[in-house]
Design an enzyme around this catalytic site. Sequence first.
Site, PDB file in Angstrom:
ATOM      1  N   ASP A   1       0.650  -1.249  -0.087  1.00 46.75           N
ATOM      2  CA  ASP A   1      -0.080  -0.203  -0.329  1.00 46.75           C
ATOM      3  C   ASP A   1       1.181   1.183  -0.092  1.00 46.75           C
ATOM      4  O   ASP A   1       1.655   0.884   1.043  1.00 46.75           O
ATOM      5  CB  ASP A   1      -1.092  -0.025   1.787  1.00 46.75           C
ATOM      6  CG  ASP A   1      -1.790  -1.257   1.238  1.00 46.75           C
ATOM      7  OD1 ASP A   1      -1.795  -2.075   0.334  1.00 46.75           O
ATOM      8  OD2 ASP A   1      -3.039  -1.170   2.260  1.00 46.75           O
TER       9      ASP A   1
ATOM     10  N   ASP B   1     -15.307  -3.634  -1.317  1.00 47.26           N
ATOM     11  CA  ASP B   1     -15.118  -3.671  -0.045  1.00 47.26           C
ATOM     12  C   ASP B   1     -15.991  -3.509   1.367  1.00 47.26           C
ATOM     13  O   ASP B   1     -16.875  -2.410   0.815  1.00 47.26           O
ATOM     14  CB  ASP B   1     -13.770  -2.195   0.699  1.00 47.26           C
ATOM     15  CG  ASP B   1     -12.966  -2.399  -0.215  1.00 47.26           C
ATOM     16  OD1 ASP B   1     -11.882  -2.868  -0.465  1.00 47.26           O
ATOM     17  OD2 ASP B   1     -12.423  -0.529  -1.205  1.00 47.26           O
TER      18      ASP B   1
END
EC number: 5.3.1.16
Length: 248
Positions: A8, A129
């Site tokens: 990330d 998500d």
Amino acid sequence: MRLFPAIDLKEGKAVRLLQGRMEDATVYGEQPVEVARKFKEQGADSLHVVDLDGAFAGKPVNDAVILKLIQSSGLRVQVGGGIRTLERMEELLRLGVERVILGTVAVRTPELVEKAVQRFGEAVVIGIDAKDGLVAVQGWAEKTEIRALDLALRMKKVGVKHLVFTDISRDGMLQGPNIQSTVELARLSGLQVVASGGVSRLEDLRLLQEEAKRGVSLEGAIVGKALYTGAFSLAEALRVVGQRSEGK
């Protein structure tokens, strides 16, 4: 089953968040390229990259780093975070990205996803998500009333074949993935699902691999924090899922 170690990106560094909160970011690598090289050395052939700055800002921020990751590691890279136009998808694919992951646009402008699939085919992956079964968008900052399965089925209708499913409540918590929800989504949608969020033990990967062997359409799993904290090595994880690279 395919394994995706995760990087990330925040301000050009490799970080991990707790449950998607930018204020809870821990830096695990000042040089993401070195992190990717280590993954490659342990046998990885794929990499999952999220441009966190892009996800929250809705515009590209870390392209130079992404290009370096691709060129220096030789890994097959999928990228998500702030990808909301066809032009942006094309930019990333031209950089050498294998697949682009679309999240917010799947909810906001599903017709764009349809155009993307027509243009780029299986290079288009949907990222769903969810928290408590409901989809979250805008870098997880906004929860909707849309069920994850409903969105998956809508995306299937427009030609999507691949899906990354993240249970936000598990992400970065090392509590184990929500295997039941992930398997259910794969079974009911028929899409190729990549499990994301919470993998903390090799046993988590074994359970997912067992479901895949039973015929559940689990394409793979994303592993992040567990690798950075040393819960297990990437080489060990690759052996569990039966994916070996370069003789590892």
